[in-house]
Enzyme design. Sequence first.
Site, mmCIF file in Angstrom:
data_model
loop_
_atom_site.group_PDB
_atom_site.id
_atom_site.type_symbol
_atom_site.label_atom_id
_atom_site.label_comp_id
_atom_site.label_asym_id
_atom_site.label_seq_id
_atom_site.Cartn_x
_atom_site.Cartn_y
_atom_site.Cartn_z
ATOM 1 N N GLN A 157 0.903 -1.285 -0.094
ATOM 2 C CA GLN A 157 -0.086 -0.031 0.196
ATOM 3 C C GLN A 157 1.018 1.292 -0.090
ATOM 4 O O GLN A 157 1.776 1.247 0.681
ATOM 5 C CB GLN A 157 -0.855 0.062 1.263
ATOM 6 N N ARG B 65 8.016 6.051 0.528
ATOM 7 C CA ARG B 65 7.733 6.254 1.636
ATOM 8 C C ARG B 65 8.593 5.466 2.779
ATOM 9 O O ARG B 65 8.730 5.708 3.835
ATOM 10 C CB ARG B 65 6.341 6.411 2.148
ATOM 11 N N HIS C 201 0.792 13.078 1.654
ATOM 12 C CA HIS C 201 -0.099 12.602 2.757
ATOM 13 C C HIS C 201 0.181 13.431 3.915
ATOM 14 O O HIS C 201 0.593 13.073 5.119
ATOM 15 C CB HIS C 201 0.202 11.230 2.926
ATOM 16 N N GLU D 89 -4.875 15.771 1.826
ATOM 17 C CA GLU D 89 -3.849 15.105 0.864
ATOM 18 C C GLU D 89 -3.906 15.731 -0.462
ATOM 19 O O GLU D 89 -4.521 14.894 -1.308
ATOM 20 C CB GLU D 89 -3.652 13.577 1.215
#
Length: 323
Positions: free
Chosen positions: A103, A108, A191, A298
């Site tokens: 996901q 990240r 995000h 976001e």
Amino acid sequence: MDRRNKPSALTTTPAAPPQARFDILGDRVTAVLPTGESVEVLLTGATVLSWKGAVDGGAAEERLWLSEAAILDGSKAVRGGIPVVFPVFGKSPADLATSKLPQHGLARTSRWEFLGRSTSESDASSKASTNGVQLDFGLTWSAADPALKALWPFDFALLYRVTLDPGSLTTSIVVTNNETEKAFDFQVLLHTYFSVGDITQVNVDGLGGAPYSDKLEAFKVKTQAEGKVDFTSATDRIYQPEGGATQVLTIAEGGLPKYSVSRDNLPDVVVWNPWADKTKDIDDFAPKDGYKNMLCVEPGSVSGWQTLEPGDAFEGAQSITLL
């Protein structure tokens, strides 16, 4: 006695304007303006962990929410701050190239390279004359998490710039396709976890009349009622503001505007708060009632896919101003 040719007063050289302090300690990059405003970025994910900003010369306050249980050693994506989502938002259908990725993709959880800093000049209309600072970070396919890059074998390059100015924070990303023959599809999202005092007193203006996909109801497409978005329960929506990427969003609390969010080439806006019923299932979310003090707004491009041809680049940005 008067002298005919008196020496003129010596001119003084203007003092240099105050400069930002800068530091690299371990895997964290920090910049502090003379006003006390600061930003801290973790090299894992180029994740902005902290932004302390001030309004009208007041004391700098933390503006981002970070979980007390956030994992900061690089073994997991950071819960809070501003993680960078690329090349997929959520999980992909099985028939897409990004389907094997976890996901929110690989950016990240990969370790980025710090590329350097530079000065950001405040414009003449700024509330303060203090110069800001720009921090640049880079990630390429060859340097990405080895376990993940094998799951999405496309030669990409990301350039991420974090710009701290008095009263504002801007984050921009450039995605480049370094392939010689292959195009690739991707999604990208910033995000952002905003810090708020009481989520029940918070609303978002600028989304009235916009269509959105409700992730809590199997992505059912709905239309936001006119007016402001309030929060009384779990919220997880992908909005497409009627004004597109030029639609400015305002986050207010207790009837007072708190944050303004401008977007550049990022047409979608994800709005998320897990509320009490969801935080129980999120291991790294702490305290469990922390949902009362955070709201994710976001900017991104996630309702569809961006196709990037070989040699082409995509650029998007968000700018957050304190009100």
